[in-house]
Write a protein that holds these residues in place. Structure first.
Motif, short mmCIF file in Angstrom:
data_model
loop_
_atom_site.label_atom_id
_atom_site.label_comp_id
_atom_site.label_asym_id
_atom_site.label_seq_id
_atom_site.Cartn_x
_atom_site.Cartn_y
_atom_site.Cartn_z
N MET A 1 -3.81 -4.84 1.89
CA MET A 1 -3.63 -5.02 0.45
C MET A 1 -2.15 -5.03 0.09
N LEU A 2 -1.39 -4.11 0.70
CA LEU A 2 0.05 -4.07 0.42
C LEU A 2 0.74 -5.34 0.90
N THR A 3 0.33 -5.84 2.07
CA THR A 3 0.93 -7.07 2.63
C THR A 3 0.68 -8.25 1.70
N VAL A 4 -0.57 -8.40 1.24
CA VAL A 4 -0.91 -9.49 0.33
C VAL A 4 -0.12 -9.36 -0.97
N TYR A 5 0.00 -8.13 -1.44
CA TYR A 5 0.75 -7.88 -2.68
C TYR A 5 2.22 -8.28 -2.52
N VAL A 6 2.83 -7.91 -1.38
CA VAL A 6 4.23 -8.24 -1.14
C VAL A 6 4.42 -9.74 -1.04
N LEU A 7 3.51 -10.43 -0.33
CA LEU A 7 3.64 -11.87 -0.13
C LEU A 7 3.44 -12.65 -1.43
N ASN A 8 2.65 -12.11 -2.32
CA ASN A 8 2.34 -12.82 -3.58
C ASN A 8 3.01 -12.18 -4.79
N LEU A 9 4.00 -11.34 -4.54
CA LEU A 9 4.61 -10.59 -5.64
C LEU A 9 5.21 -11.52 -6.69
N SER A 31 8.25 -2.88 -8.42
CA SER A 31 7.27 -3.03 -7.34
C SER A 31 7.88 -2.73 -5.98
N VAL A 32 9.11 -3.20 -5.76
CA VAL A 32 9.77 -2.95 -4.48
C VAL A 32 9.99 -1.46 -4.26
N PHE A 33 10.42 -0.75 -5.31
CA PHE A 33 10.63 0.69 -5.18
C PHE A 33 9.31 1.41 -4.92
N ARG A 34 8.23 0.98 -5.58
CA ARG A 34 6.94 1.61 -5.37
C ARG A 34 6.46 1.41 -3.93
N ILE A 35 6.60 0.18 -3.43
CA ILE A 35 6.18 -0.11 -2.05
C ILE A 35 7.05 0.64 -1.05
N CYS A 37 8.52 3.47 -1.54
CA CYS A 37 8.08 4.87 -1.60
C CYS A 37 6.85 5.09 -0.73
N ILE A 38 5.90 4.16 -0.80
CA ILE A 38 4.67 4.30 -0.01
C ILE A 38 4.97 4.21 1.48
N PHE A 39 5.80 3.24 1.88
CA PHE A 39 6.11 3.10 3.29
C PHE A 39 6.92 4.29 3.82
N LEU A 40 7.81 4.83 2.98
CA LEU A 40 8.54 6.04 3.39
C LEU A 40 7.57 7.20 3.59
N THR A 41 6.57 7.28 2.72
CA THR A 41 5.56 8.33 2.86
C THR A 41 4.78 8.17 4.15
N LEU A 42 4.34 6.93 4.42
CA LEU A 42 3.59 6.67 5.65
C LEU A 42 4.43 7.00 6.89
N ALA A 43 5.71 6.60 6.85
CA ALA A 43 6.59 6.89 7.98
C ALA A 43 6.80 8.39 8.14
N SER A 44 6.97 9.09 7.01
CA SER A 44 7.16 10.54 7.06
C SER A 44 5.91 11.22 7.60
N ARG A 45 4.73 10.76 7.14
CA ARG A 45 3.48 11.37 7.63
C ARG A 45 3.32 11.16 9.13
N SER A 114 -3.65 -0.71 -5.90
CA SER A 114 -3.74 0.24 -4.77
C SER A 114 -2.42 0.99 -4.59
N THR A 115 -1.28 0.32 -4.82
CA THR A 115 0.00 1.03 -4.70
C THR A 115 0.10 2.14 -5.74
N THR A 116 -0.37 1.85 -6.97
CA THR A 116 -0.34 2.88 -8.01
C THR A 116 -1.23 4.06 -7.64
N VAL A 117 -2.42 3.76 -7.11
CA VAL A 117 -3.34 4.83 -6.72
C VAL A 117 -2.76 5.66 -5.59
N VAL A 118 -2.17 4.99 -4.59
CA VAL A 118 -1.59 5.71 -3.44
C VAL A 118 -0.46 6.63 -3.90
N VAL A 119 0.38 6.14 -4.80
CA VAL A 119 1.47 6.97 -5.33
C VAL A 119 0.90 8.22 -6.00
#
Length: 287
Positions: A1-9, A31-35, A37-45, A114-119
């Motif tokens: 979902m994030l990939t599709v969102y980035v490609l179609n932003l 949107s870039v900052f939100r994404i 943030c999510i990727f930093l979270t995933l990397a940190s986890r 989905s990015t909003t929900v994940v945040v």
């Protein structure tokens, strides 16, 4: 979902039919900052996955059913506020895209949601942990207050009972001290592991607030959402801004409340100087 969102932003932003480029750039930057943030979270986890499992186990050991009355309302209010914010985002976004809906834009829109929900889930995890810790601190303070009251009511003239009770009180003081020490160590570990995520989320909160204020001003000036009632959109955006303030204030009040309960414990421990002079030295040293 994030990939599709980035490609179609960029395509998604164009469906909003914004009157100038600056507003498109604001949405893209947000949107870039939100994404990010999510990727930093995933990397940190992933990077700290073992420590996260240890923190989860430590949190489970700290949990007591008695904590619920002191944090249930905060957690329910937080869930309600986050859910309402997500719902308002959908109400704002979908009417703007309804005339140009394609499969890629629909998937991209779901990626946006989905990015909003994940945040919010990331924030919710930290919030629930801190709210539970505050509840645990309140319980420890109540136990400590009851123990201090019991200590003041001791009668030193009854030597046998006095000595036995002093030993029991010393054991209970040491138990509270151990619980507080474990709790403080857990807070330090939790803060260290969530440090990057919390910093990122504060930035996202700030950007969301600025962006929403900017769009309200743009709506007033340009009335750029022609397919929806301007009064309705103004109400929705105003509601969103209020919810962001409420959400942020709940996060801050939980942290401040935790500091207040810790300060209350320090003040309670300061009352040990008022104990009787012939009180058992082991009990005096326990706190």
């Amino acid at each position: 979902m994030l990939t599709v969102y980035v490609l179609n932003l960029h395509e998604i932003v164009k469906t909003w039919e914004l009157p100038n480029r600056l507003q498109e750039y604001v949405l893209i930057v947000l949107s870039v900052f939100r994404i990010t943030c999510i990727f930093l979270t995933l990397a940190s986890r992933w990077w700290n996955r073992e420590e996260f499992m240890q923190i989860f186990d430590a949190f489970r050991r700290q949990y007591r059913p008695e904590i619920l009355p002191y944090c249930r309302r905060r957690i329910l209010n937080k869930i309600f506020c986050a859910t309402t914010v997500d719902t308002v985002h959908i109400v704002i976004t979908m009417p703007m895209m309804r005339k140009q809906l394609t499969l890629s834009i629909t998937l991209g829109a779901w990626g946006l949601f989905s990015t909003t929900v994940v945040v919010h889930v990331i924030i919710m995890q930290y919030f629930m942990a801190m709210a539970s810790i505050r509840g645990r601190y309140i319980l420890l303070n109540k136990e400590l207050q009851a123990l201090i009251s019991e200590t003041r009511s001791l009668n030193p003239n009854r030597i046998g009972v006095f000595i036995t009770t002093c030993c029991s009180i010393a054991d209970r003081f040491e138990k509270i001290a151990k619980s507080q020490s474990d709790l403080q160590a857990f807070i330090d570990r939790l803060t260290r592991v969530y440090e990057v995520q919390v910093a990122s989320l504060v930035i996202v909160y700030y950007l969301h607030l600025v962006a929403n204020l900017y769009f309200v001003l743009s709506l007033i000036k340009h009335n750029f959402i022609s397919m929806i009632s301007p009064e309705f959109v103004m109400f929705i955006y105003t509601t969103l801004i209020v919810l962001y303030f409420v959400d942020f204030s709940m996060n801050a009040s939980t942290i401040v409340g935790l500091l207040d309960t810790h300060e209350e414990m320090v003040q309670l421990l300061g009352q040990r100087t008022l104990f009787q002079l012939n009180f058992d030295q082991r009990s005096m040293a326990s706190p």
